[in-house]
Design a protein around this motif. Structure first.
Motif, PDB file in Angstrom:
ATOM      1  N   ILE A 104      72.681 -12.289  47.816  1.00 39.04           N
ATOM      2  CA  ILE A 104      73.591 -11.256  46.920  1.00 39.04           C
ATOM      3  C   ILE A 104      74.970 -11.935  46.272  1.00 39.04           C
ATOM      4  CG2 ILE A 104      74.807  -9.192  46.990  1.00 39.04           C
ATOM      5  CD1 ILE A 104      73.063  -8.513  49.495  1.00 39.04           C
ATOM      6  N   ASP A 105      75.000 -11.524  44.974  1.00 43.65           N
ATOM      7  CA  ASP A 105      76.043 -12.374  44.429  1.00 43.65           C
ATOM      8  C   ASP A 105      76.588 -11.232  43.572  1.00 43.65           C
ATOM      9  OD1 ASP A 105      76.745 -15.426  44.221  1.00 43.65           O
ATOM     10  OD2 ASP A 105      77.502 -14.485  42.383  1.00 43.65           O
ATOM     11  N   GLN A 106      77.633 -11.820  43.001  1.00 45.63           N
ATOM     12  CA  GLN A 106      78.552 -10.569  42.162  1.00 45.63           C
ATOM     13  C   GLN A 106      77.679  -9.834  41.360  1.00 45.63           C
ATOM     14  OE1 GLN A 106      82.449 -10.855  41.398  1.00 45.63           O
ATOM     15  NE2 GLN A 106      82.226 -11.499  39.160  1.00 45.63           N
ATOM     16  N   GLY A 107      77.704  -8.418  41.176  1.00 47.99           N
ATOM     17  CA  GLY A 107      76.905  -7.813  40.265  1.00 47.99           C
ATOM     18  C   GLY A 107      75.674  -7.179  40.899  1.00 47.99           C
ATOM     19  N   ASP A 108      75.159  -8.088  42.042  1.00 50.85           N
ATOM     20  CA  ASP A 108      73.874  -7.284  42.837  1.00 50.85           C
ATOM     21  C   ASP A 108      74.353  -6.101  43.636  1.00 50.85           C
ATOM     22  OD1 ASP A 108      72.791  -9.525  41.525  1.00 50.85           O
ATOM     23  OD2 ASP A 108      72.979 -10.805  43.495  1.00 50.85           O
ATOM     24  N   VAL A 109      73.254  -5.661  44.128  1.00 54.76           N
ATOM     25  CA  VAL A 109      73.438  -4.260  44.875  1.00 54.76           C
ATOM     26  C   VAL A 109      73.453  -4.673  46.061  1.00 54.76           C
ATOM     27  CG1 VAL A 109      72.532  -2.042  45.192  1.00 54.76           C
ATOM     28  CG2 VAL A 109      72.056  -3.113  42.980  1.00 54.76           C
ATOM     29  N   LEU A 110      74.738  -4.259  47.057  1.00 52.96           N
ATOM     30  CA  LEU A 110      74.977  -4.629  48.508  1.00 52.96           C
ATOM     31  C   LEU A 110      73.833  -3.923  49.228  1.00 52.96           C
ATOM     32  CD1 LEU A 110      76.521  -6.448  49.819  1.00 52.96           C
ATOM     33  CD2 LEU A 110      78.313  -4.644  49.991  1.00 52.96           C
ATOM     34  N   PHE A 111      73.339  -3.218  48.786  1.00 52.95           N
ATOM     35  CA  PHE A 111      72.380  -2.053  49.534  1.00 52.95           C
ATOM     36  C   PHE A 111      71.295  -2.894  49.863  1.00 52.95           C
ATOM     37  CE2 PHE A 111      75.118   1.396  47.851  1.00 52.95           C
ATOM     38  CZ  PHE A 111      75.642   1.991  49.336  1.00 52.95           C
ATOM     39  N   SER A 112      70.801  -3.955  49.387  1.00 52.47           N
ATOM     40  CA  SER A 112      69.690  -4.579  49.341  1.00 52.47           C
ATOM     41  C   SER A 112      69.820  -4.936  50.769  1.00 52.47           C
ATOM     42  CB  SER A 112      69.420  -5.600  48.347  1.00 52.47           C
ATOM     43  OG  SER A 112      70.278  -6.368  48.069  1.00 52.47           O
ATOM     44  N   ALA A 113      70.748  -5.371  51.222  1.00 51.06           N
ATOM     45  CA  ALA A 113      71.017  -6.239  52.397  1.00 51.06           C
ATOM     46  C   ALA A 113      70.556  -5.256  53.512  1.00 51.06           C
ATOM     47  CB  ALA A 113      72.453  -6.747  52.926  1.00 51.06           C
ATOM     48  N   SER A 114      71.011  -4.023  53.488  1.00 48.81           N
ATOM     49  CA  SER A 114      70.565  -2.982  54.607  1.00 48.81           C
ATOM     50  C   SER A 114      69.158  -2.608  54.229  1.00 48.81           C
ATOM     51  CB  SER A 114      71.460  -1.635  54.463  1.00 48.81           C
ATOM     52  OG  SER A 114      71.660  -1.221  53.213  1.00 48.81           O
ATOM     53  N   ASP A 115      68.761  -2.558  53.138  1.00 46.61           N
ATOM     54  CA  ASP A 115      67.237  -2.198  52.827  1.00 46.61           C
ATOM     55  C   ASP A 115      66.374  -3.173  53.535  1.00 46.61           C
ATOM     56  OD1 ASP A 115      68.213   0.136  51.442  1.00 46.61           O
ATOM     57  OD2 ASP A 115      67.712  -0.993  49.507  1.00 46.61           O
TER      58      ASP A 115
ATOM     59  N   MET B 248      59.980 -14.201  67.145  1.00 48.34           N
ATOM     60  CA  MET B 248      60.917 -13.221  66.401  1.00 48.34           C
ATOM     61  C   MET B 248      61.948 -13.972  65.608  1.00 48.34           C
ATOM     62  SD  MET B 248      60.901  -9.831  66.605  1.00 48.34           S
ATOM     63  CE  MET B 248      62.478  -8.894  66.689  1.00 48.34           C
ATOM     64  N   THR B 249      62.148 -13.798  64.301  1.00 48.69           N
ATOM     65  CA  THR B 249      63.069 -14.488  63.605  1.00 48.69           C
ATOM     66  C   THR B 249      64.298 -13.519  63.512  1.00 48.69           C
ATOM     67  OG1 THR B 249      62.085 -13.788  61.496  1.00 48.69           O
ATOM     68  CG2 THR B 249      61.631 -15.756  62.195  1.00 48.69           C
ATOM     69  N   LEU B 250      65.530 -14.157  63.263  1.00 53.93           N
ATOM     70  CA  LEU B 250      66.868 -13.397  62.926  1.00 53.93           C
ATOM     71  C   LEU B 250      66.803 -13.205  61.410  1.00 53.93           C
ATOM     72  CD1 LEU B 250      69.515 -12.137  64.342  1.00 53.93           C
ATOM     73  CD2 LEU B 250      70.238 -14.566  63.963  1.00 53.93           C
ATOM     74  N   ARG B 251      67.100 -11.896  61.049  1.00 54.90           N
ATOM     75  CA  ARG B 251      67.010 -11.584  59.492  1.00 54.90           C
ATOM     76  C   ARG B 251      68.454 -11.666  58.993  1.00 54.90           C
ATOM     77  NH1 ARG B 251      62.394  -8.600  58.191  1.00 54.90           N
ATOM     78  NH2 ARG B 251      63.323  -7.677  56.462  1.00 54.90           N
ATOM     79  N   VAL B 252      68.682 -12.659  57.952  1.00 52.78           N
ATOM     80  CA  VAL B 252      70.042 -13.234  57.685  1.00 52.78           C
ATOM     81  C   VAL B 252      70.047 -12.785  56.283  1.00 52.78           C
ATOM     82  CG1 VAL B 252      71.489 -14.877  57.127  1.00 52.78           C
ATOM     83  CG2 VAL B 252      69.937 -14.992  59.151  1.00 52.78           C
ATOM     84  N   GLY B 253      71.152 -12.250  55.662  1.00 53.73           N
ATOM     85  CA  GLY B 253      71.546 -11.991  54.167  1.00 53.73           C
ATOM     86  C   GLY B 253      72.588 -12.871  53.862  1.00 53.73           C
ATOM     87  N   VAL B 254      72.671 -13.248  52.670  1.00 54.36           N
ATOM     88  CA  VAL B 254      73.935 -14.238  52.277  1.00 54.36           C
ATOM     89  C   VAL B 254      74.645 -13.524  51.252  1.00 54.36           C
ATOM     90  CG1 VAL B 254      74.365 -16.487  51.239  1.00 54.36           C
ATOM     91  CG2 VAL B 254      72.666 -16.127  53.031  1.00 54.36           C
ATOM     92  N   LEU B 255      75.937 -13.400  51.245  1.00 52.86           N
ATOM     93  CA  LEU B 255      76.619 -12.843  50.167  1.00 52.86           C
ATOM     94  C   LEU B 255      77.396 -14.087  49.635  1.00 52.86           C
ATOM     95  CD1 LEU B 255      78.489  -9.922  52.000  1.00 52.86           C
ATOM     96  CD2 LEU B 255      76.353  -9.976  50.682  1.00 52.86           C
ATOM     97  N   GLY B 256      77.497 -14.129  48.149  1.00 55.12           N
ATOM     98  CA  GLY B 256      77.882 -15.245  47.465  1.00 55.12           C
ATOM     99  C   GLY B 256      76.713 -16.164  47.215  1.00 55.12           C
ATOM    100  N   ALA B 257      75.633 -15.611  47.377  1.00 49.32           N
ATOM    101  CA  ALA B 257      74.513 -16.635  47.168  1.00 49.32           C
ATOM    102  C   ALA B 257      74.278 -17.496  46.098  1.00 49.32           C
ATOM    103  CB  ALA B 257      73.001 -15.759  47.285  1.00 49.32           C
ATOM    104  N   ARG B 258      74.890 -17.314  45.039  1.00 49.30           N
ATOM    105  CA  ARG B 258      74.577 -18.299  43.950  1.00 49.30           C
ATOM    106  C   ARG B 258      76.055 -19.153  43.961  1.00 49.30           C
ATOM    107  NH1 ARG B 258      72.001 -13.533  41.472  1.00 49.30           N
ATOM    108  NH2 ARG B 258      74.139 -12.981  40.553  1.00 49.30           N
ATOM    109  N   GLY B 259      77.151 -19.030  44.918  1.00 48.25           N
ATOM    110  CA  GLY B 259      78.074 -19.911  44.734  1.00 48.25           C
ATOM    111  C   GLY B 259      77.918 -21.304  45.506  1.00 48.25           C
ATOM    112  N   ARG B 260      78.813 -22.265  45.242  1.00 47.08           N
ATOM    113  CA  ARG B 260      78.407 -23.344  45.801  1.00 47.08           C
ATOM    114  C   ARG B 260      78.089 -23.431  47.396  1.00 47.08           C
ATOM    115  NH1 ARG B 260      82.789 -24.081  42.028  1.00 47.08           N
ATOM    116  NH2 ARG B 260      84.276 -22.950  43.621  1.00 47.08           N
ATOM    117  N   MET B 261      78.805 -22.668  48.334  1.00 48.47           N
ATOM    118  CA  MET B 261      78.350 -22.587  49.679  1.00 48.47           C
ATOM    119  C   MET B 261      77.171 -21.811  49.957  1.00 48.47           C
ATOM    120  SD  MET B 261      80.281 -24.571  51.665  1.00 48.47           S
ATOM    121  CE  MET B 261      79.963 -23.755  53.076  1.00 48.47           C
TER     122      MET B 261
END
Ligand SMILES: NC(=O)C1=CN([C@@H]2O[C@H](COP(=O)(O)OP(=O)(O)OC[C@H]3O[C@@H](n4cnc5c(N)ncnc54)[C@H](OP(=O)(O)O)[C@@H]3O)[C@@H](O)[C@H]2O)C=CC1
Ligand SMILES: O=C(O)C1=N[C@H](C(=O)O)C[C@H](O)C1
Length: 247
Positions: free
Chosen positions: A34-45, A1-14
């Motif tokens: 997910i970065d600025q302008g992306d839809v946050l809901f995709s993380a829960s979807d 089983m893998t752990l499902r991870v979302g990243v916010l600020g995904a296009r930033g340096r970190m």
């Protein structure tokens, strides 16, 4: 089983570095970038179980509220967490006791040790000052790491009953002596070529101790970030720093 991870600020340096590290880890699955302008809901979807936030101090609180409300645990490297902000996060978590949030001013193992060494040294010296040095695209000053270090030094000094630091200087120009965080002076340098560096200078009669830390590459933060990602769900409530995960 893998752990499902979302990243916010995904296009930033970190964020970019975190996406690479998560993608390369066999036990983790990168399900949302997910970065600025992306839809946050995709993380829960995409059924993210843990969100990693490396965005900006302006937006991180909205992101955290969104995650906690949906029962998603979060690992946060974004800076700007005042006592008021931390109290707000605790209040949100009180409504969702199963959720874990780990906020760390610095995920670098050597940086964590530098802060621990500074806290240990603080009681033995009359004077303590911090010089933090960062790349010039950094949005905030002083750094989260310097702020945390100053708080730890101030707490250790108070516990040891130390008098205020000796300092007869009258500032001829505002800011010449840096910022005071709980009585500890912090100086922020911004220069091209730097990444993230800090010196903590302790002084007493006839003796100086300098503790220095350098992050030379953002990969330095990844072992700490992945450690937090793998453990945050096992620690419901608010955890500050990765120190407790390293014990
Ligand atoms: N704890 C630690 O160990 C470390 C912490 N940090 C901290 O992490 C933070 C990020 O640093 P860094 O990567 O250098 O900064 P960057 O500016 O490179 O990255 C931030 C990213 O977040 C994006 N962003 C802005 N708003 C949102 C939003 N609402 N949702 C999703 N993404 C958004 C930005 O987009 P856009 O550019 O379009 O605004 C940008 O791509 C800072 O607070 C920094 O101090 C950094 C290094 C280590
Ligand atoms: O913005 C950065 O780069 C960094 N931010 C964090 C901070 O403010 O302490 C951690 C590290 O210093 C790099």
């Amino acid at each position: 089983m893998t752990l499902r991870v979302g990243v916010l600020g995904a296009r930033g340096r970190m964020g970019l570095e975190v996406c690479k590290a998560v993608d390369a880890a066999p036990d983790l699955e990168l399900v949302a970038m997910i970065d600025q302008g992306d839809v946050l809901f995709s993380a829960s979807d995409n059924h993210a179980e843990v969100l990693v936030d490396f965005t900006t101090p302006d937006v991180v609180m909205d992101n955290l509220r969104w995650a906690i409300e949906r029962g998603i645990s979060a690992v946060v490297g974004t800076t700007g967490f005042t006592d008021d902000r931390l109290a707000q996060v605790r209040a949100w978590l009180a409504e969702k006791p199963e959720v874990g949030v780990l906020i760390a001013p610095n995920f670098g193992i050597a940086a964590v040790l530098m802060m621990q060494f500074a806290a240990k040294a603080a009681r033995y010296f009359e004077s303590a000052e911090i010089i933090e040095q960062h790349h010039p695209r950094k949005l905030d000053a002083p750094s989260g790491t310097a702020t945390r270090t100053a708080q730890l030094i101030a707490a250790a000094r108070e516990e040891a009953g130390l008098a205020p630091m000796p300092d007869a200087t009258k500032e001829e120009v505002d800011g010449a002596r840096g910022a005071s965080i709980n009585g500890v002076r912090v100086h922020a340098v911004r220069a091209a070529g730097l990444l993230a560096h800090q010196e903590v200078i302790f002084g007493t009669d006839g003796e100086l101790l300098t503790i220095r830390h350098d992050s030379l590459d953002r990969v330095s933060f990844m072992p700490g970030v992945l450690l937090a990602v793998r453990n945050v769900q096992k620690h419901p409530g608010l955890t500050i720093g990765i120190d407790s995960l390293l014990d």
